[in-house]
Design a protein around this motif. Structure first.
Motif, PDB file in Angstrom:
ATOM      1  N   ALA B 187       0.858  -1.180   0.000  1.00  0.00           N
ATOM      2  CA  ALA B 187       0.000   0.000   0.000  1.00  0.00           C
ATOM      3  C   ALA B 187       0.889   1.223   0.000  1.00  0.00           C
ATOM      4  N   VAL B 188       0.521   2.218  -0.759  1.00  0.00           N
ATOM      5  CA  VAL B 188       1.338   3.416  -0.811  1.00  0.00           C
ATOM      6  C   VAL B 188       0.460   4.638  -0.516  1.00  0.00           C
ATOM      7  N   PRO B 189       0.905   5.497   0.407  1.00  0.00           N
ATOM      8  CA  PRO B 189       0.134   6.705   0.724  1.00  0.00           C
ATOM      9  C   PRO B 189       0.216   7.689  -0.443  1.00  0.00           C
ATOM     10  N   VAL B 190      -0.929   8.080  -0.974  1.00  0.00           N
ATOM     11  CA  VAL B 190      -0.945   8.962  -2.133  1.00  0.00           C
ATOM     12  C   VAL B 190      -1.790  10.201  -1.862  1.00  0.00           C
ATOM     13  N   GLN B 191      -1.680  11.116  -2.808  1.00  0.00           N
ATOM     14  CA  GLN B 191      -2.404  12.366  -2.726  1.00  0.00           C
ATOM     15  C   GLN B 191      -2.927  12.660  -4.129  1.00  0.00           C
ATOM     16  N   VAL B 192      -4.161  13.123  -4.221  1.00  0.00           N
ATOM     17  CA  VAL B 192      -4.672  13.514  -5.533  1.00  0.00           C
ATOM     18  C   VAL B 192      -4.060  14.868  -5.869  1.00  0.00           C
ATOM     19  N   LEU B 193      -3.389  14.950  -6.989  1.00  0.00           N
ATOM     20  CA  LEU B 193      -2.631  16.154  -7.329  1.00  0.00           C
ATOM     21  C   LEU B 193      -3.550  17.360  -7.456  1.00  0.00           C
ATOM     22  N   ARG B 194      -4.740  17.152  -8.029  1.00  0.00           N
ATOM     23  CA  ARG B 194      -5.655  18.274  -8.293  1.00  0.00           C
ATOM     24  C   ARG B 194      -6.257  18.819  -7.005  1.00  0.00           C
ATOM     25  N   SER B 195      -6.726  17.925  -6.134  1.00  0.00           N
ATOM     26  CA  SER B 195      -7.482  18.400  -4.977  1.00  0.00           C
ATOM     27  C   SER B 195      -6.710  18.311  -3.670  1.00  0.00           C
ATOM     28  N   GLY B 196      -5.580  17.634  -3.675  1.00  0.00           N
ATOM     29  CA  GLY B 196      -4.819  17.509  -2.444  1.00  0.00           C
ATOM     30  C   GLY B 196      -5.355  16.456  -1.498  1.00  0.00           C
ATOM     31  N   LEU B 197      -6.370  15.738  -1.949  1.00  0.00           N
ATOM     32  CA  LEU B 197      -6.976  14.695  -1.125  1.00  0.00           C
ATOM     33  C   LEU B 197      -5.977  13.575  -0.861  1.00  0.00           C
ATOM     34  N   ARG B 198      -5.851  13.169   0.404  1.00  0.00           N
ATOM     35  CA  ARG B 198      -4.894  12.106   0.728  1.00  0.00           C
ATOM     36  C   ARG B 198      -5.599  10.792   0.955  1.00  0.00           C
TER      37      ARG B 198
END
Lengths: 159, 306
Positions: B187-198
């Motif tokens: 599992a990798v912690p990610v962030q949506v580039l557009r909205s910053g949602l983690r």
């Protein structure tokens, strides 16, 4: 070991090594899924036809090699192979005298038991992989059994 | 389940003391498993065993390596020329982007009110080549021909062309095992580039798909959103491309959305990977490592981390 017939140790080691290589050679995914567990089949064969040659040391060693190559918990495949080989050695006189079809059925059962042990340990150690595809290889292994027997029996003088 | 073989059974007398041997080897296996699971007691044994396995891995890899070599050496002049041109064009494009990058870095530093622009987060990188060895069919792991002698360590981030590829699971002396971001145990912690949602992207055991299982139905995510590493979790630095969202399913009856994404790295097409070392203390770098606990349960695998 002072047996009358010399134990086919060389053939045993060589066949196990070749089986290990077959087990780790890369194949396309669909083929890799149905790839029989060559090493388990070879260990089963020797446990049945020459139980003294490898004893339980060979299954243990092969299992450890599988653990290292598969990146599994050390001892996982070793335990599974030792259990299967123990049963095979225990009943080798019984199995050896059966027709090849019944032997293949036994091989299927043994491979399924092997996979079950590995699957259980996977679950206990927190690496569960509940894909139904992992239960396919005992079937192909059972189908391969007569061919494997034919090939391996040429390497020594069966008793 | 299995009865112990007593001594002196006439029918089975040909096989001496199998029951005893079975008990011995079974116990040995179980002890090995226990030691391997608990703590890192078998680290050295594993290291040695993976060194012993290396020749076999080399042998298994050699046919495909030889085939590659033959193909490379008999490549036609036209093919080489075409590839050269393509690489030159790509290089020019990257150069152009890098020109702007300097200016942007300075601007960013100014905006953040820092005295000077920060150095690049990557300190050093090392290319490696994937060896053609089958690990487990249903898991997504590869063997790469670089190991501890090249400085590879456990938990190190691995990039490939296009994006994040995975992390080092086990480092042998000359080869290492890399777990890909598409492995079902990764599992990798990610962030949506557009909205910053983690959120967290989990592998599926399939090279083309990852899922984002922990997003509420009403979360701000759309198809084609790019996911980058969020820098949480202590393994991967922030801002590396991971995947692109390909499907968002919102079922009002379910609390969570069904989001699937496609990894950006050429995971099953490329033989080359890159190991990276990050500058410690850099804001984008993963949090200061605390020994082997650098791989917490979220980022990466549960395997072998305590």
């Amino acid at each position: 070991m002072n047996t009358r017939v010399s134990e086919p140790r060389g053939a045993l080691m060589l066949s196990a090594f070749i089986a290990l290589i077959f087990q780790v050679v890369p194949l396309p995914t669909w083929l890799a899924i149905v790839r029989p567990a060559f090493l388990v089949i070879v260990v089963l064969y020797w446990s049945i036809s020459a139980p003294r040659a490898g004893g339980l040391f060979l299954p243990f060693l092969c299992g450890l090699a599988l653990d290292v190559f598969r990146g599994a918990v050390l001892g996982e495949h070793a335990l599974a192979l030792v259990i299967v080989a123990f049963l095979a050695i225990r009943f080798h006189l019984l199995i050896r005298n059966k027709p090849i079809f019944e032997q293949a059925l036994f091989a299927f059962a043994a491979l399924a038991l092997y996979e079950f042990v590995v699957w259980s340990i996977d679950g206990w150690s927190g690496h569960s992989l509940n894909s139904g595809l992992r239960w396919l290889h005992p079937v192909t292994g059972g189908l391969l059994w007569p061919i494997a027997c034919g090939l391996l029996s040429r390497t020594h003088r069966p008793r | 389940m299995v009865a112990f073989g007593g001594s002196g059974r006439p029918v089975h007398s040909r096989v001496a003391a199998t029951g005893l041997a079975f008990t011995f080897y079974a116990t040995l296996s179980i002890v090995l498993m226990f030691l391997d699971q608990r703590g890192n007691w078998l680290e050295y044994a594993r290291y040695g065993l993976s060194a012993a396995a290396y020749p076999v891995q080399l042998a298994v890899n050699s046919p495909s390596a030889a085939w590659h070599w033959v193909r490379e050496s008999f490549a036609t002049r036209e093919a080489l020329q075409a590839r050269n041109d393509a690489l030159r064009a790509e290089n020019r494009e990257l150069e152009m982007r890098a020109l702007r990058f300097e200016a942007l870095a300075a601007e960013n530093a100014q905006l953040r009110a820092l005295k000077a622009a920060l150095p690049e987060v990557v300190e050093k990188w090392l290319p490696g080549e994937i060896m053609n060895i089958e690990l487990s069919t249903l898991r997504q792991r590869v063997i790469v021909n670089r190991g501890a002698t090249s400085g590879i360590f456990k938990g190190q981030a691995v990039l490939a062309r296009g994006g994040l590829m995975g992390q080092v699971l086990r480092a042998g002396p000359w080869s290492s095992e890399v777990i890909l971001i598409t492995d079902p145990e990764h599992a990798v912690p990610v962030q949506v580039l557009r909205s910053g949602l983690r959120t967290i992207a989990v592998g599926q055991g399939n090279a083309g798909v990852m899922t984002l299982p922990y997003l509420p139905v009403n979360s701000d995510i759309k198809v084609d959103d790019q996911l980058v590493t969020s820098g949480l979790g202590g393994v991967f630095p922030a801002g590396y491309p991971v995947a692109r969202v390909i499907e968002v399913g919102r079922d009002p009856g379910q609390p969570l959305a069904l989001v699937r994404a496609q990894p950006l790295a050429a995971i099953d097409r490329d033989r080359e990977v890159t190991f990276v070392w990050f500058r410690p203390g850099h804001p984008a770098a993963p949090a200061p490592s605390t020994g082997s606990a650098a791989v917490p349960s979220l980022a990466g695998t549960a395997q072998d981390t305590q």
